[in-house]
Design a protein around this motif. Structure first.
Motif, PDB file in Angstrom:
ATOM      1  N   SER A 274     -13.688   7.381  -1.799  1.00  0.00           N
ATOM      2  CA  SER A 274     -13.343   5.892  -1.417  1.00  0.00           C
ATOM      3  C   SER A 274     -14.430   5.264  -1.366  1.00  0.00           C
ATOM      4  O   SER A 274     -14.471   4.136  -1.565  1.00  0.00           O
ATOM      5  CB  SER A 274     -12.655   6.030   0.141  1.00  0.00           C
TER       6      SER A 274
ATOM      7  N   ALA B  24      -5.988   4.128  -4.209  1.00  0.00           N
ATOM      8  CA  ALA B  24      -6.322   4.071  -2.756  1.00  0.00           C
ATOM      9  C   ALA B  24      -6.668   5.858  -2.572  1.00  0.00           C
ATOM     10  O   ALA B  24      -6.101   6.388  -3.404  1.00  0.00           O
ATOM     11  CB  ALA B  24      -5.533   3.713  -1.683  1.00  0.00           C
TER      12      ALA B  24
ATOM     13  N   ARG C 124      -1.747  -0.716  -4.110  1.00  0.00           N
ATOM     14  CA  ARG C 124      -2.489   0.303  -3.955  1.00  0.00           C
ATOM     15  C   ARG C 124      -1.870   1.280  -4.100  1.00  0.00           C
ATOM     16  O   ARG C 124      -0.866   1.493  -3.115  1.00  0.00           O
ATOM     17  CB  ARG C 124      -3.487   0.045  -2.911  1.00  0.00           C
TER      18      ARG C 124
ATOM     19  N   GLN D 162       0.820  -1.098   0.009  1.00  0.00           N
ATOM     20  CA  GLN D 162       0.056   0.157  -0.025  1.00  0.00           C
ATOM     21  C   GLN D 162       1.136   1.465   0.027  1.00  0.00           C
ATOM     22  O   GLN D 162       1.643   1.408   1.054  1.00  0.00           O
ATOM     23  CB  GLN D 162      -0.849  -0.125   1.306  1.00  0.00           C
TER      24      GLN D 162
END
Length: 522
Positions: free
Chosen positions: A233, A212, A150, A121
């Motif tokens: 989101s 993300a 992400r 991430q």
């Protein structure tokens, strides 16, 4: 194409021995298609011999900032707020070319894949500001490496004076004006860049690359932009990254600037603390904060090596486990860990909490740590079944050589994975069913050529980084005073080892003065 991995033991943390007996596993379309004994090998299938070794899920780096992969070892250990002053000033002299952004991202990919980290991430920040071609370069590196990633745009929106307590009063007029300027990228510009990220890269490379959302931290953005990111989101089911209560100074910020509310309470009051959120660090939390996190379903990204490197403190591991708060593990960044190795993160997480509890039965156990580094990371990434070995799960896997010294003799597999392994026993790494690292190295890239190019390019950047250090050194005395003021405050908790335990009655060592290069100290 089908791949059969034959004669392997599967990591199974629900079994006393930590693994299954030998079996075969079949992979089709990037996912695990079957598990059993003596599976048939279809015509044209690829066969991988496991030789009785361990097959385990790929590790998930649950929190990372790739933008400083080229800066490992550059800064000393410093408190976060002083560290960030030197790490990411919004100066044009630090603007990267797309090739530099690609190479620095690839440095992290190489190090992660070498050690069996298959997913990351990346809460990527951009200096001095995000630009489409730089975003593209970062994403392309992940595509080319074969990793699962992400990618978020971690970019503050408000001025420096609005992010920190005390600074407005401490600065002289000229520096106050400089740090009172808003971020060089407006809210509308940032949302436009998210449109670019989503339209071009979300779902790329067969779904390996996804977007993300990130506010960086609640105090670094306006409530309006915070809410817009939450809607983004929600609309696209993206993880949402937010640093909260990493330091004591951030706890003090809530008292001084948020009418006594913590950043967790502030986020909850805005209606933005949800199950999609990754709350990063969460060290200086109280019981009320933890109850809010548990109620929301948010994950916590635990970065124990970075927390030690920056003196931030020790997270409340057992209190979170007791409340069922999902935890993932992260490196944080190369400059605050000096390695991008999840095995060292796991070992540190397993050890550091042993000094916070007198009841040794409440210390972390290796199975909890392994779950945090695998299924915990998959949960935080909002990737169903990532980090598991089961039919239908993504085939992100590591083959571990049980004949190496880390496992001879094999006394307790989970303990030896966490306490003995450093990544050197990884024989093979697979992402989405593709072997991306084998005994000869990384399979998708020319590692030696890329490293040589990166070495040459980033050695030429040292002068620019030194120039940036000299520029921000003007602020250092005021940031130190801000830090000292925060340290003096009683926030009714302690997350660091008290001086009395390590120094007796000695006064703390005086703060060293920066040298000619503008560095805080060498």
């Amino acid at each position: 194409m089908t791949t059969i991995i034959r004669n392997v033991r599967l990591l199974d943390l629900d079994r006393q021995e930590g693994m299954t007996s030998t079996c075969d596993i079949s992979i089709t379309g990037g996912r695990i298609a079957g598990i059993g004994e003596c599976l048939a090998i279809p015509e044209g299938a690829k066969l991988i011999e496991g030789n009785g070794n361990l097959l385990m899920p790929g590790l998930v780096n649950g929190h990372f900032h790739s933008a400083v992969n080229h800066m490992k070892g550059r800064l000393p250990s410093l408190p976060l707020e002083v560290f960030m002053l030197y790490e990411c000033p919004e100066l044009d002299v630090l603007r990267p070319t797309p090739r530099e952004a690609y190479l620095r991202t690839m440095l992290g990919c190489i190090e992660m894949l070498r050690c069996g980290t298959t997913s990351v991430q990346d809460d990527c920040f951009f200096v001095p500001r995000p630009e489409p071609e730089i975003i593209d370069a970062v994403a392309q590196a992940y595509v080319d490496s074969g990793m699962r990633a992400r990618l978020a745009l971690d970019q503050p929106e408000v001025s420096e004076l609005e992010k920190l307590p005390y600074l407005r009063e401490l600065l002289p007029d000229d520096l106050r004006r400089e740090l009172g300027r808003p971020s060089p990228t407006s809210r509308d510009d940032l949302l436009g860049l998210y449109d670019h990220l989503l339209s071009r890269w979300h779902g790329a490379a067969g779904g390996r690359i996804k977007a993300a959302a990130s506010c960086s931290a609640p105090q670094r953005v306006s409530p309006e932009y915070f809410a817009a990111l939450d809607q983004l989101s929600r609309d696209h089911d993206l993880p949402f990254y937010a640093h909260m209560l990493e330091t004591k100074l951030q706890r003090v910020f809530g008292r001084e600037c948020l009418n006594g509310r913590s950043l967790v309470r502030h986020t909850a009051d805005l209606g933005l603390l949800t199950e999609r959120m990754n709350v990063i660090h969460a060290i200086w939390v109280d019981d009320a904060d933890l109850d809010l996190l548990a109620e929301s379903g948010a994950s916590v990204a635990h970065n124990p090596v970075s927390n030690l490197r920056l003196g931030s403190g020790v997270m409340r591991w057992r209190a979170m486990q007791d409340r069922g708060i999902p935890i993932c593990l992260g490196v944080d960044e190369a400059i605050a860990d000096d390695a991008v190795n999840m095995w060292s993160v796991m070992k540190t997480a397993a050890l550091i909490h042993c000094i916070t509890e007198t009841d040794y039965e409440r210390w972390p156990n290796p199975r909890e740590i392994l779950r945090a580094a695998t299924t915990g990371g998959g949960h935080a990434m909002r990737e169903p079944m990532l980090g598991q070995i089961s039919v239908g799960a993504p085939a992100d896997l590591n083959l571990i050589d049980l004949g190496t010294i880390a496992y001879v003799p094999l006394n307790d597999l989970p303990r030896q994975l966490v306490h003995c392994e450093s990544g050197t026993s990884v024989l093979l790494t697979m992402v989405a069913g593709e072997v991306v690292r084998d005994g000869n190295g990384l399979t998708r890239i020319d590692e030696g050529t890329l490293l040589a190019e990166a070495r040459e390019i980033f050695e030429r950047k040292i002068g620019h980084m030194n120039e940036a250090d000299r520029t921000v050194a003007r602020y250092l005395p005021y940031y130190r005073k801000m830090y000292d003021l925060a340290c003096e405050q009683d926030v009714e908790m302690e997350r660091r080892v008290p001086h009395a335990l390590v120094e007796g009655n000695r006064a703390p060592t005086p703060w060293p003065v920066g040298r000619s290069a503008g560095r805080p100290y060498q």
